[in-house]
Write a protein that holds these residues in place. Sequence first.
Motif, PDB file in Angstrom:
ATOM      1  N   LEU A  89       0.850  -1.183   0.000  1.00 30.50           N
ATOM      2  CA  LEU A  89       0.000   0.000   0.000  1.00 30.50           C
ATOM      3  C   LEU A  89       0.887   1.235   0.000  1.00 30.50           C
ATOM      4  N   LEU A  90       0.549   2.218  -0.830  1.00 32.67           N
ATOM      5  CA  LEU A  90       1.194   3.523  -0.779  1.00 32.67           C
ATOM      6  C   LEU A  90       0.220   4.529  -0.182  1.00 32.67           C
ATOM      7  N   VAL A  91       0.730   5.414   0.670  1.00 35.54           N
ATOM      8  CA  VAL A  91      -0.076   6.471   1.274  1.00 35.54           C
ATOM      9  C   VAL A  91       0.581   7.790   0.899  1.00 35.54           C
ATOM     10  N   ALA A 122       5.428   3.886   1.922  1.00 29.77           N
ATOM     11  CA  ALA A 122       5.173   2.585   1.308  1.00 29.77           C
ATOM     12  C   ALA A 122       5.044   1.537   2.404  1.00 29.77           C
ATOM     13  N   CYS A 123       3.966   0.769   2.340  1.00 24.35           N
ATOM     14  CA  CYS A 123       3.655  -0.211   3.375  1.00 24.35           C
ATOM     15  C   CYS A 123       3.650  -1.616   2.774  1.00 24.35           C
ATOM     16  N   LEU A 152      -4.369   6.467  -2.099  1.00 20.83           N
ATOM     17  CA  LEU A 152      -4.019   5.123  -1.634  1.00 20.83           C
ATOM     18  C   LEU A 152      -3.972   4.138  -2.802  1.00 20.83           C
ATOM     19  N   PRO A 153      -2.830   3.974  -3.473  1.00 20.75           N
ATOM     20  CA  PRO A 153      -2.700   2.907  -4.472  1.00 20.75           C
ATOM     21  C   PRO A 153      -2.336   1.577  -3.799  1.00 20.75           C
ATOM     22  N   VAL A 154      -2.905   0.484  -4.305  1.00 23.50           N
ATOM     23  CA  VAL A 154      -2.541  -0.871  -3.865  1.00 23.50           C
ATOM     24  C   VAL A 154      -1.848  -1.546  -5.034  1.00 23.50           C
ATOM     25  N   GLN A 155      -0.584  -1.923  -4.832  1.00 24.90           N
ATOM     26  CA  GLN A 155       0.235  -2.440  -5.917  1.00 24.90           C
ATOM     27  C   GLN A 155       0.730  -3.856  -5.633  1.00 24.90           C
ATOM     28  N   THR A 156       1.274  -4.470  -6.681  1.00 26.89           N
ATOM     29  CA  THR A 156       2.076  -5.672  -6.462  1.00 26.89           C
ATOM     30  C   THR A 156       3.280  -5.269  -5.624  1.00 26.89           C
ATOM     31  N   GLY A 157       3.922  -6.251  -4.996  1.00 25.64           N
ATOM     32  CA  GLY A 157       5.051  -5.950  -4.132  1.00 25.64           C
ATOM     33  C   GLY A 157       6.190  -5.249  -4.842  1.00 25.64           C
TER      34      GLY A 157
END
Length: 241
Positions: A89-91, A122-123, A152-157
């Motif tokens: 997760l990116l904030v 980056a989480c 809040l983008p949710v990405q691959t690792g």
Amino acid sequence: MSSYRAAVAVGPLVAASFSAVLVLSGTAGAQDEGPASGKGGKAVDKAPAGVELTTLLPEKISVDNGSEKTSITATVKNGGIKDSGRIRLLVVGFDGLVVKNVEGCSAIPEKNLPAGSNSGFACPIGNLAAGKSASYTVQATYDLGKTGKICLPVQTGDGKKTFWQQGPVPFGTDNPSPDAPATPLLLGTDNEPAGPGAEELPRTGPADAVLPLGAAGAALCAAGAAGLWWSRRRRTDTGSG
């Protein structure tokens, strides 16, 4: 308040797997949050079959009028029937909303921030099991003399694909409370600061304007009609994927 730029060197991100719902302890302001909402969220790259990733933000937050501090809970959910695989997760903060810290996450170097943003973390989530969620306490400041947005983008690792992105979505109020101890802000509302010059405040445009990604597969945040593009792939999580 001048714009804050994250300039902290980021070490390797350590991937963490969540086998149950994780709720990090909140701080002042978190108790004022309303129900969670996916407002301003869009699917971007197609997720693997059986995986349904979304994010949630509180419908309201409270900003201390003295310190300008606030606390926001950011949640990632896997509503599918299969595990997500390694994700992160990116904030990211924009305009008057500056992300100061996200517990368990690493600051994104200034050179890797999207154009127009002022801060980001980056989480590494690791594998999010089907039906589970992971929540993070976001410590931020909000200059009530400006608009403020969060993304809040949710990405691959590895950051090659973005499955879901919420925002940049504004928090704000059209009824500021400069004499009160705190000002309540609502998700999806453009801020109208009190005092002279409020009518000159730039508007953010549609809160849910998210453009499709190109072949590079980097995360894209859009504010109004202007697309904000990550110009290079993040490698801050080298080794953790």
